[in-house]
Motif scaffolding. Structure first.
Motif, PDB file in Angstrom:
ATOM      1  N   ILE A  14       2.627   7.204  17.100  1.00  0.00           N
ATOM      2  CA  ILE A  14       2.713   7.762  15.744  1.00  0.00           C
ATOM      3  C   ILE A  14       4.012   7.342  15.044  1.00  0.00           C
ATOM      4  O   ILE A  14       4.068   7.288  13.805  1.00  0.00           O
ATOM      5  CB  ILE A  14       2.572   9.300  15.790  1.00  0.00           C
ATOM      6  N   TYR A  15       5.029   7.007  15.822  1.00  0.00           N
ATOM      7  CA  TYR A  15       6.308   6.586  15.236  1.00  0.00           C
ATOM      8  C   TYR A  15       6.170   5.281  14.447  1.00  0.00           C
ATOM      9  O   TYR A  15       7.038   4.935  13.635  1.00  0.00           O
ATOM     10  CB  TYR A  15       7.358   6.413  16.337  1.00  0.00           C
ATOM     11  N   LYS A  16       5.086   4.539  14.673  1.00  0.00           N
ATOM     12  CA  LYS A  16       4.865   3.277  13.972  1.00  0.00           C
ATOM     13  C   LYS A  16       4.359   3.478  12.545  1.00  0.00           C
ATOM     14  O   LYS A  16       4.236   2.524  11.789  1.00  0.00           O
ATOM     15  CB  LYS A  16       3.864   2.416  14.745  1.00  0.00           C
ATOM     16  N   ILE A  17       4.060   4.722  12.195  1.00  0.00           N
ATOM     17  CA  ILE A  17       3.525   5.046  10.875  1.00  0.00           C
ATOM     18  C   ILE A  17       4.617   5.720  10.059  1.00  0.00           C
ATOM     19  O   ILE A  17       5.311   6.610  10.546  1.00  0.00           O
ATOM     20  CB  ILE A  17       2.306   5.992  10.992  1.00  0.00           C
ATOM     21  N   SER A  18       4.749   5.330   8.810  1.00  0.00           N
ATOM     22  CA  SER A  18       5.751   5.954   7.946  1.00  0.00           C
ATOM     23  C   SER A  18       5.290   7.344   7.505  1.00  0.00           C
ATOM     24  O   SER A  18       4.097   7.664   7.561  1.00  0.00           O
ATOM     25  CB  SER A  18       6.007   5.087   6.716  1.00  0.00           C
ATOM     26  N   ASN A  19       6.220   8.151   7.069  1.00  0.00           N
ATOM     27  CA  ASN A  19       5.939   9.498   6.546  1.00  0.00           C
ATOM     28  C   ASN A  19       5.261  10.418   7.565  1.00  0.00           C
ATOM     29  O   ASN A  19       4.424  11.243   7.202  1.00  0.00           O
ATOM     30  CB  ASN A  19       5.071   9.427   5.282  1.00  0.00           C
ATOM     31  N   THR A  20       5.628  10.293   8.837  1.00  0.00           N
ATOM     32  CA  THR A  20       4.984  11.130   9.853  1.00  0.00           C
ATOM     33  C   THR A  20       5.336  12.604   9.705  1.00  0.00           C
ATOM     34  O   THR A  20       4.660  13.471  10.261  1.00  0.00           O
ATOM     35  CB  THR A  20       5.384  10.661  11.270  1.00  0.00           C
ATOM     36  N   TYR A  21       6.380  12.898   8.960  1.00  0.00           N
ATOM     37  CA  TYR A  21       6.775  14.292   8.722  1.00  0.00           C
ATOM     38  C   TYR A  21       5.852  14.968   7.710  1.00  0.00           C
ATOM     39  O   TYR A  21       5.831  16.191   7.609  1.00  0.00           O
ATOM     40  CB  TYR A  21       8.210  14.340   8.188  1.00  0.00           C
ATOM     41  N   ASP A  22       5.101  14.182   6.958  1.00  0.00           N
ATOM     42  CA  ASP A  22       4.207  14.697   5.915  1.00  0.00           C
ATOM     43  C   ASP A  22       2.777  14.528   6.404  1.00  0.00           C
ATOM     44  O   ASP A  22       2.226  13.425   6.383  1.00  0.00           O
ATOM     45  CB  ASP A  22       4.426  13.925   4.611  1.00  0.00           C
ATOM     46  N   TYR A  23       2.161  15.616   6.876  1.00  0.00           N
ATOM     47  CA  TYR A  23       0.844  15.510   7.509  1.00  0.00           C
ATOM     48  C   TYR A  23      -0.251  15.100   6.535  1.00  0.00           C
ATOM     49  O   TYR A  23      -1.243  14.478   6.942  1.00  0.00           O
ATOM     50  CB  TYR A  23       0.482  16.812   8.221  1.00  0.00           C
ATOM     51  N   LYS A  72       0.162  12.866   4.044  1.00  0.00           N
ATOM     52  CA  LYS A  72       0.286  11.410   3.935  1.00  0.00           C
ATOM     53  C   LYS A  72      -0.111  10.729   5.243  1.00  0.00           C
ATOM     54  O   LYS A  72      -0.707   9.650   5.242  1.00  0.00           O
ATOM     55  CB  LYS A  72       1.717  11.032   3.560  1.00  0.00           C
ATOM     56  N   LEU A  73       0.231  11.349   6.361  1.00  0.00           N
ATOM     57  CA  LEU A  73      -0.122  10.793   7.664  1.00  0.00           C
ATOM     58  C   LEU A  73      -1.636  10.730   7.822  1.00  0.00           C
ATOM     59  O   LEU A  73      -2.195   9.702   8.244  1.00  0.00           O
ATOM     60  CB  LEU A  73       0.501  11.642   8.767  1.00  0.00           C
ATOM     61  N   TYR A  74      -2.309  11.819   7.462  1.00  0.00           N
ATOM     62  CA  TYR A  74      -3.772  11.856   7.519  1.00  0.00           C
ATOM     63  C   TYR A  74      -4.358  10.752   6.638  1.00  0.00           C
ATOM     64  O   TYR A  74      -5.274  10.024   7.053  1.00  0.00           O
ATOM     65  CB  TYR A  74      -4.264  13.231   7.063  1.00  0.00           C
ATOM     66  N   ASP A  75      -3.839  10.620   5.427  1.00  0.00           N
ATOM     67  CA  ASP A  75      -4.345   9.623   4.488  1.00  0.00           C
ATOM     68  C   ASP A  75      -4.159   8.208   5.029  1.00  0.00           C
ATOM     69  O   ASP A  75      -5.028   7.347   4.879  1.00  0.00           O
ATOM     70  CB  ASP A  75      -3.641   9.747   3.141  1.00  0.00           C
ATOM     71  N   THR A  76      -3.025   7.977   5.672  1.00  0.00           N
ATOM     72  CA  THR A  76      -2.736   6.646   6.218  1.00  0.00           C
ATOM     73  C   THR A  76      -3.703   6.287   7.331  1.00  0.00           C
ATOM     74  O   THR A  76      -4.209   5.157   7.393  1.00  0.00           O
ATOM     75  CB  THR A  76      -1.286   6.583   6.744  1.00  0.00           C
ATOM     76  N   ILE A  77      -3.989   7.238   8.200  1.00  0.00           N
ATOM     77  CA  ILE A  77      -4.936   6.984   9.290  1.00  0.00           C
ATOM     78  C   ILE A  77      -6.347   6.803   8.728  1.00  0.00           C
ATOM     79  O   ILE A  77      -7.089   5.906   9.139  1.00  0.00           O
ATOM     80  CB  ILE A  77      -4.894   8.123  10.323  1.00  0.00           C
ATOM     81  N   ALA A  78      -6.706   7.644   7.755  1.00  0.00           N
ATOM     82  CA  ALA A  78      -8.027   7.520   7.127  1.00  0.00           C
ATOM     83  C   ALA A  78      -8.186   6.178   6.428  1.00  0.00           C
ATOM     84  O   ALA A  78      -9.289   5.616   6.378  1.00  0.00           O
ATOM     85  CB  ALA A  78      -8.246   8.665   6.143  1.00  0.00           C
ATOM     86  N   SER A  79      -7.102   5.645   5.893  1.00  0.00           N
ATOM     87  CA  SER A  79      -7.178   4.347   5.216  1.00  0.00           C
ATOM     88  C   SER A  79      -7.531   3.228   6.198  1.00  0.00           C
ATOM     89  O   SER A  79      -8.121   2.217   5.813  1.00  0.00           O
ATOM     90  CB  SER A  79      -5.861   4.030   4.498  1.00  0.00           C
ATOM     91  N   GLN A  80      -7.184   3.419   7.473  1.00  0.00           N
ATOM     92  CA  GLN A  80      -7.590   2.457   8.495  1.00  0.00           C
ATOM     93  C   GLN A  80      -9.102   2.488   8.702  1.00  0.00           C
ATOM     94  O   GLN A  80      -9.734   1.457   8.951  1.00  0.00           O
ATOM     95  CB  GLN A  80      -6.858   2.747   9.812  1.00  0.00           C
ATOM     96  N   LEU A  81      -9.666   3.670   8.582  1.00  0.00           N
ATOM     97  CA  LEU A  81     -11.122   3.800   8.646  1.00  0.00           C
ATOM     98  C   LEU A  81     -11.766   3.129   7.434  1.00  0.00           C
ATOM     99  O   LEU A  81     -12.784   2.444   7.560  1.00  0.00           O
ATOM    100  CB  LEU A  81     -11.516   5.278   8.706  1.00  0.00           C
ATOM    101  N   ALA A  82     -11.162   3.319   6.259  1.00  0.00           N
ATOM    102  CA  ALA A  82     -11.696   2.721   5.028  1.00  0.00           C
ATOM    103  C   ALA A  82     -11.827   1.209   5.158  1.00  0.00           C
ATOM    104  O   ALA A  82     -12.791   0.609   4.660  1.00  0.00           O
ATOM    105  CB  ALA A  82     -10.800   3.084   3.840  1.00  0.00           C
ATOM    106  N   LYS A  83     -10.871   0.586   5.834  1.00  0.00           N
ATOM    107  CA  LYS A  83     -10.894  -0.869   6.009  1.00  0.00           C
ATOM    108  C   LYS A  83     -12.098  -1.330   6.826  1.00  0.00           C
ATOM    109  O   LYS A  83     -12.535  -2.479   6.711  1.00  0.00           O
ATOM    110  CB  LYS A  83      -9.604  -1.338   6.688  1.00  0.00           C
TER     111      LYS A  83
END
Length: 199
Positions: free
Chosen positions: A87-96, A98-109
Motif C-alpha cells: 500500500i505504501y506504493k500508492i499516494s494519499n494512503t492517509y485518505d481512504y 482517495k485510496l479507494y478511488d485509486t484502487i478502483a481506477s485500476q479496475l476501470a482500466k
C-alpha cells in the motif's frame, strides 16, 4: 447496452491482508435478478428475514449453488486484488476515499467498454463530493476508446441483485487471497483476477 456491477471485499482501514474490488459485466441484468430471487425462494428457511444475500452472511452451501448456476450464464467478472503490504506504493494512503478511488481506477482500466454502459457501484461514499471525485477518476481511467456513453450510479445493494452477486464474487476472491480458500472461485470459469501495485 452493458451493465456493470461493482463491489469490494476486505477493508482498507482494518487489519486484513488484502483488499479486493470487482465487477461483473452482463448484457441482461435480469439473469442476475433471477438467480438471487430463485435462491431466496429455494432456501427461504436458511436465508430467513435477510433482505439481501451477502458473501459473509449467507450459508456456504447456498453460495456454492448460486455460483454454479451463475457459471452457466453469460457474464464476465474481473476482480482486482491489493496485497496491503504494497500500500505504501500508492499516494494519499492517509485518505481512504482517495485510496479507494485509486484502487478502483485500476479496475476501470480492465473494463473494456464497447457499448453504452450502466455502471452501478455499491454505495459507500458518505458525501456527494466524494461520489463526484470517484466518478471523475473512474471515468478518466476507464478503457473506453470509442467514447461510448457511460452512466455511473452509486446504489444500495438491497435494491440491485447484481450488486449482491458481485459482493459474493468479491468475497469469494477475498477468501482465496486472505485465507487460501479457493473452493468458491474454482466454480467460476469467466473470472479474471489481477494483482495491482505488485511491482
Amino acid at each position: 447496452m452493458d451493465y456493470v456491477y461493482i463491489d469490494e471485499s476486505g477493508e482498507l482501514a482494518k487489519q486484513t491482508k488484502y483488499f479486493v474490488i470487482g465487477a461483473i459485466i452482463v448484457k441482461n441484468p435480469n439473469i442476475l435478478d433471477r438467480l438471487i430471487k430463485k435462491a431466496r425462494i429455494i432456501h427461504k428457511k436458511k436465508i430467513g428475514g435477510s433482505n439481501e444475500l451477502k458473501g459473509n452472511r449467507t450459508d456456504n452451501a447456498i453460495l456454492k449453488k448460486l455460483l454454479k448456476k451463475l457459471n452457466k450464464k453469460d457474464y464476465k467478472a474481473i476482480v482486482i486484488t491489493l496485497d496491503k503490504t504494497n500500500i505504501y506504493k500508492i499516494s494519499n494512503t492517509y485518505d481512504y476515499n482517495k485510496l479507494y478511488d485509486t484502487i478502483a481506477s485500476q479496475l476501470a482500466k480492465e473494463l473494456n467498454i464497447t457499448d453504452s454502459t450502466n455502471i452501478i457501484i455499491d454505495k459507500c461514499k458518505p458525501k456527494e463530493k466524494y461520489v463526484n471525485n470517484f466518478n471523475k477518476m473512474f471515468l478518466d481511467n476507464l478503457n473506453n476508446p470509442n467514447g461510448c456513453n457511460v452512466d455511473i450510479k452509486h446504489e444500495d445493494s438491497v435494491n440491485h441483485k447484481g450488486l449482491q452477486i458481485i459482493d459474493i464474487i468479491a468475497w469469494s476472491v477475498f477468501q482465496c487471497m486472505e485465507h487460501g480458500n479457493s473452493e468458491f472461485i474454482d466454480l467460476l470459469d469467466n473470472l479474471i483476477v489481477k494483482k495491482v501495485f505488485e511491482d
